[in-house]
Design an enzyme around this catalytic site. Structure first.
Site, PDB file in Angstrom:
ATOM      1  N   GLU A  65      -9.378  10.302   0.140  1.00  0.00           N
ATOM      2  CA  GLU A  65      -9.554  11.733  -0.091  1.00  0.00           C
ATOM      3  C   GLU A  65     -11.017  12.102  -0.304  1.00  0.00           C
ATOM      4  O   GLU A  65     -11.610  11.740  -1.323  1.00  0.00           O
ATOM      5  CB  GLU A  65      -8.711  12.186  -1.279  1.00  0.00           C
ATOM      6  CG  GLU A  65      -7.231  12.301  -0.902  1.00  0.00           C
ATOM      7  CD  GLU A  65      -6.300  12.449  -2.089  1.00  0.00           C
ATOM      8  OE1 GLU A  65      -5.124  12.746  -1.852  1.00  0.00           O
ATOM      9  OE2 GLU A  65      -6.728  12.251  -3.222  1.00  0.00           O
ATOM     10  N   ASN A  95      -8.358  17.109  -5.992  1.00  0.00           N
ATOM     11  CA  ASN A  95      -7.257  16.653  -6.848  1.00  0.00           C
ATOM     12  C   ASN A  95      -7.099  17.429  -8.140  1.00  0.00           C
ATOM     13  O   ASN A  95      -6.225  17.103  -8.935  1.00  0.00           O
ATOM     14  CB  ASN A  95      -7.428  15.171  -7.158  1.00  0.00           C
ATOM     15  CG  ASN A  95      -7.018  14.330  -5.961  1.00  0.00           C
ATOM     16  OD1 ASN A  95      -5.870  14.394  -5.523  1.00  0.00           O
ATOM     17  ND2 ASN A  95      -7.956  13.576  -5.409  1.00  0.00           N
ATOM     18  N   THR A 122       0.855  -1.187   0.000  1.00  0.00           N
ATOM     19  CA  THR A 122       0.000   0.000   0.000  1.00  0.00           C
ATOM     20  C   THR A 122       0.883   1.227   0.000  1.00  0.00           C
ATOM     21  O   THR A 122       2.067   1.143  -0.267  1.00  0.00           O
ATOM     22  CB  THR A 122      -0.911   0.040   1.235  1.00  0.00           C
ATOM     23  OG1 THR A 122      -1.764   1.171   1.124  1.00  0.00           O
ATOM     24  CG2 THR A 122      -0.095   0.166   2.507  1.00  0.00           C
TER      25      THR A 122
END
Lengths: 406, 406
Positions: free
Chosen positions: A281, A403, A198
């Protein structure tokens, strides 16, 4: 003989096992002029057996390449130097020189031999590390460690990027009156669909173990935890899971303790992986996809990932819309053999589709399930015996906003 | 002998070739109580050779299964009956019965033999068609056709779902004083990453051709046009491209005309594919990804799709952010062999990365390129000779908002 595992989430993290020290300091890597923690060390005076699992991305960051090299050549690992705010990826020769310098400076600061430190970086891709600010931060962090100061929480915070909270947990079990402890600290947030690892996760333990066996057990645990999550389907250049074992519990990894250690390691990895999805996010939901009855495990995984990465599925979750038609569309392009007219789908315990036929009278109940912050979707393919579990998030307007620029 | 192709975008569409009639009517399929066009027929009294390319999704809608069956058993196709607002997908046995009924009713209304009509549906998955409203609409549409009424524009509008505008174009070329015409009408908008086909596209032509050769030429054209686009990476259950050729131009597809026909067919497919990306749900940009120097064509395609479907890449385009680090991350998980340190990337004509090394002084110019509504990214892998072109869109907050519920 079975050992009871005592598991605690949200602990100090990597400093919980005996003999591990850690802290986090600020190098102002993002040049915001604030004291945000961004650089830190995990350290054991007793040399550790160590193992790592890394990104399968062909574009590997310099610290990933360095870790692979150190783990293959050194048997005595003393620690990890980590930073956030800059991934040291796509940085060419200078990036490799900087990663090596970080390891050497950390070893010097902690008064141990060179080639005994692993390095992890996370953050923006493509910029050189500001070594003029990082080097003094490493010296400061190491000086604290040598002075015996330790602060697991500040270390767990210094590795975060767009995460909103630290991710830690600890597991213990008793062997003949001695306590074995495992603990982990991780960071996640974006670019999350790990393959064989990860983003960053650090696990410490005071069991005594050989590196090769640690590697085997870590790889097994990672497969069904860190490697079975997705936020946005993007695999990063820096994905790394490291485990350090210093033996200070006085207990060895052996036939008697292996099952307990495996279970504790799985719990640590599983909890950290879950925390990474839950703190994705700007996401609002964690959805557990349980695929059963698939033709092969690879087929079950492909079905789960097609669903968990489908933009149309993820946006419908965000909108509390139990849109099973989009699930069917997404699994239809998975790499798996099945008959669409045999598929069962249920939201939580509520059937939505039985043998490919919808149960529209249940729609109000599906809607209730999908409106929760966490829910499970069971899909039985009736095509074989294979299973797969994937934890996925929804996709939100907040993710896009967050983003659209760095 | 080469033939000049005369290409025109935004025409009446499928009614332009000789002998083709079409119209669109309202069946109020969405039950909004308005007169939105949602059902229509394309018809040729002269029987047509026909070919189709369909979704590779394992979950195929009933009309897709019916088209495949009709094309394999019938040599004389008279037309297409199409509807929007309901995909007739995941509708079990009743869905198959309804698709067949649509074909039979259209044939009856147009006074031609059964088994001479193809059927296409697009819209929501999982609901049965409202046949009580669709059947009279088919009768009305057919009656108009029999009366000689024709309205290519209303047909091109009736197939739209979340599209904001109709998508049509026409190409002609001359052979010995005779004009050959090809024309197309398409719909797109969401669930756009076709595999071997796109959402719905209908192409008519008055050239005389065999079905088998039409199929070959259509498959070639589709591969580099409809199959080389992505909006959201989702492949639908209903993707279909159909071509009908009635021979009324008096010109045959033969050695003399094949190149011109291929070129015209490519231009039709390419223009409709471009229109589908440009009208993707709430997108703001069309980005042409030109991959060159890849190890294999499959590798080049994988690189392009990893980039074109990366949420982080797509959101950065939306934010006018020339984030080449995210491009490098995405191509790093493509199924292709290469050395990251040999890669060149440029935005338009402006180099961003040369042999893996960034050219930061060009950043203001990259930013300018990425701020446009349309731009090109060139990536040379320096790993072989293979190329691929993919047209992709950005990912916007509007897309998430639009799709969070139906």
């Amino acid at each position: 003989m079975s050992h009871e595992i005592n598991f605690t989430p949200n602990t100090a993290g990597v400093t919980d096992p005996k003999g591990f020290f850690a802290n986090g300091v600020s190098a102002d890597i993002r040049r915001k002029g604030n004291d945000r923690l961004d650089t830190g060390i995990v350290f054991s005076k007793t040399p550790c057996a160590a193992a790592g699992v890394f990104t399968k991305n062909r574009v590997k960051a310099a610290p990933v390449l360095l870790c692979e090299s150190v783990l293959s050549s050194s048997k005595a690992i003393h620690g990890i130097i980590a930073n956030s705010g800059n991934a040291n990826a796509c940085t060419g020769e200078q990036g490799k020189i900087d990663a090596k310098a970080m390891a050497d400076q950390a070893a010097t600061a902690c008064e141990v031999a060179a080639n005994s430190f692993l390095v992890c970086s996370t953050g923006r891709i493509g910029d050189l590390l500001p070594m003029d600010r990082i080097s003094p931060a490493i010296a400061k962090s190491g000086a604290g460690i040598v002075a015996g100061d330790t602060d697991g929480e500040s270390f767990s915070n210094c590795i975060l990027t767009s995460d909103t909270r630290k991710k830690t947990c600890t597991a213990t079990f008793e062997v003949d009156g001695k306590t074995v402890t495992l603990a982990g600290s991780a960071k996640g947030a974006g670019m999350i669909q790990p393959n064989m690892a990860t983003m960053l996760a650090f696990i410490t333990t005071d069991i005594a173990a050989e590196s090769a066996e640690l590697k085997t057990l870590l790889s097994e645990a990672v497969k069904h935890t860190f490697n079975a999550i997705t936020v946005d389907g993007d695999m990063s250049t820096n994905d790394t899971v490291l485990v350090l074992a210093n033996g200070e519990s006085g207990v060895a990894l052996c036939d008697e303790t292996r099952e307990a250690f495996k279970e504790a390691l799985f719990l640590i990895c599983d909890n950290l992986a879950d925390k990474i999805v839950a703190d994705g996010e700007r996401i609002t939901k964690v959805v557990e996809l349980l695929i059963s009855g698939a033709d092969t495990e690879a087929g079950a995984e492909s079905i789960a990932r097609c669903i968990g990465n489908s933009l149309l599925v993820k946006t419908s979750w965000f909108g509390n819309d139990p849109n099973w038609g989009r699930l069917m569309d997404a699994l239809g392009y998975a790499d798996s053999e099945f008959d669409p007219e045999r598929i069962d789908i249920s939201y939580g315990e509520v059937p939505a589709l039985v043998s490919g036929t919808p149960i529209p009278e249940n729609k109000p109940k599906w809607k209730e399930v999908v409106s929760a912050k966490r829910f499970t979707i069971h899909i039985n393919m009736h095509a074989g015996e294979a299973n797969y579990r994937l934890r996925a998030s929804d996709l939100t307007e907040g993710y896009v906003d967050f983003n659209k620029s760095e």
